[in-house]
Design a protein around this motif. Sequence first.
Motif, mmCIF file in Angstrom:
data_model
loop_
_atom_site.group_PDB
_atom_site.id
_atom_site.type_symbol
_atom_site.label_atom_id
_atom_site.label_comp_id
_atom_site.label_asym_id
_atom_site.label_seq_id
_atom_site.Cartn_x
_atom_site.Cartn_y
_atom_site.Cartn_z
ATOM 1 N N LYS A 1 0.793 -1.226 0.000
ATOM 2 C CA LYS A 1 0.000 0.000 0.000
ATOM 3 C C LYS A 1 0.831 1.286 0.000
ATOM 4 O O LYS A 1 0.306 2.341 -0.291
ATOM 5 C CB LYS A 1 -0.910 0.031 1.236
ATOM 6 N N VAL A 2 2.104 1.197 0.355
ATOM 7 C CA VAL A 2 2.908 2.421 0.475
ATOM 8 C C VAL A 2 3.915 2.517 -0.659
ATOM 9 O O VAL A 2 4.273 1.517 -1.289
ATOM 10 C CB VAL A 2 3.642 2.487 1.832
ATOM 11 N N LEU A 3 4.383 3.729 -0.894
ATOM 12 C CA LEU A 3 5.418 3.932 -1.898
ATOM 13 C C LEU A 3 6.727 3.340 -1.390
ATOM 14 O O LEU A 3 7.149 3.614 -0.255
ATOM 15 C CB LEU A 3 5.604 5.424 -2.171
ATOM 16 N N PRO A 4 7.394 2.524 -2.195
ATOM 17 C CA PRO A 4 8.590 1.835 -1.711
ATOM 18 C C PRO A 4 9.734 2.776 -1.325
ATOM 19 O O PRO A 4 10.514 2.461 -0.449
ATOM 20 C CB PRO A 4 8.999 0.929 -2.865
ATOM 21 N N LYS A 5 9.833 3.932 -1.954
ATOM 22 C CA LYS A 5 10.924 4.869 -1.668
ATOM 23 C C LYS A 5 10.583 5.851 -0.552
ATOM 24 O O LYS A 5 11.433 6.632 -0.142
ATOM 25 C CB LYS A 5 11.309 5.656 -2.926
ATOM 26 N N SER A 6 9.354 5.810 -0.048
ATOM 27 C CA SER A 6 8.992 6.700 1.060
ATOM 28 C C SER A 6 9.675 6.224 2.340
ATOM 29 O O SER A 6 10.160 5.095 2.418
ATOM 30 C CB SER A 6 7.467 6.712 1.253
ATOM 31 N N ALA A 7 9.700 7.081 3.355
ATOM 32 C CA ALA A 7 10.315 6.714 4.626
ATOM 33 C C ALA A 7 9.621 5.487 5.225
ATOM 34 O O ALA A 7 10.270 4.558 5.710
ATOM 35 C CB ALA A 7 10.272 7.889 5.596
ATOM 36 N N PHE A 8 8.299 5.467 5.157
ATOM 37 C CA PHE A 8 7.539 4.355 5.702
ATOM 38 C C PHE A 8 7.793 3.083 4.892
ATOM 39 O O PHE A 8 7.979 1.998 5.440
ATOM 40 C CB PHE A 8 6.049 4.703 5.735
ATOM 41 N N GLY A 9 7.828 3.215 3.574
ATOM 42 C CA GLY A 9 8.106 2.071 2.709
ATOM 43 C C GLY A 9 9.494 1.507 2.948
ATOM 44 O O GLY A 9 9.685 0.286 2.997
#
Length: 130
Positions: free
Chosen positions: A9-17
């Motif tokens: 569900k999250v962008l892979p390059k985001s901090a959460f991802g």
Amino acid sequence: MWLKNQERKVLPKSAFGTAIHYCLNQWDKLASFMKDGRLEIDNNRSERSIKPFVIGRENWMFSNTPRGARASAIIYSVIESAKENSLNPFAYLTYLFEKLPNMAIEDQDALDKLMPWSAAIPLSCRVFKK
């Protein structure tokens, strides 16, 4: 698994991802930690225990060779292991220096009795907390 679900569900390059990806890559280590309640989740205690050596490393010129660095690492490990097992490092080292020259180092049982966690360590090496 919640992490696998969130990973989609999250962008892979985001901090959460990135955090989710890291956690999933370390899952086997996390699972090992969860199986043994004695394990600590961080290494803060070991970092604190080596801090005096890190601060003073420029003062120890004998560690400028691989053999010197290995010798330093061994003695630091012995001292910190003694502290972790409620032993007086000076008394424990004195005990080791008295025992080791007079024993066969191939005798694993005899060596095991010299380990800082061994019940065979004499009371004179122990630190009793008030």
